[in-house]
Design a protein around this motif. Sequence first.
Motif: not given
Length: 43
Positions: A1-9, A12-19
């Motif tokens: 579960m922690d791995n998935e949360t870290a992957r999603i985070d 999200m960071d990559k998406a914010k940088q792209s935006i």
Amino acid sequence: MDNETARIDALMDKAKQSITLLKERRAAFITGAVTGQIDLRGK
């Protein structure tokens, strides 16, 4: 579960940088068009 949360985070960071980058490029394009640095007329 922690791995998935870290992957999603990370995604999200990559998406914010792209935006952020796209907003900067959009602003630069608009500035170039308004100041005449970019020719928008067709051939």
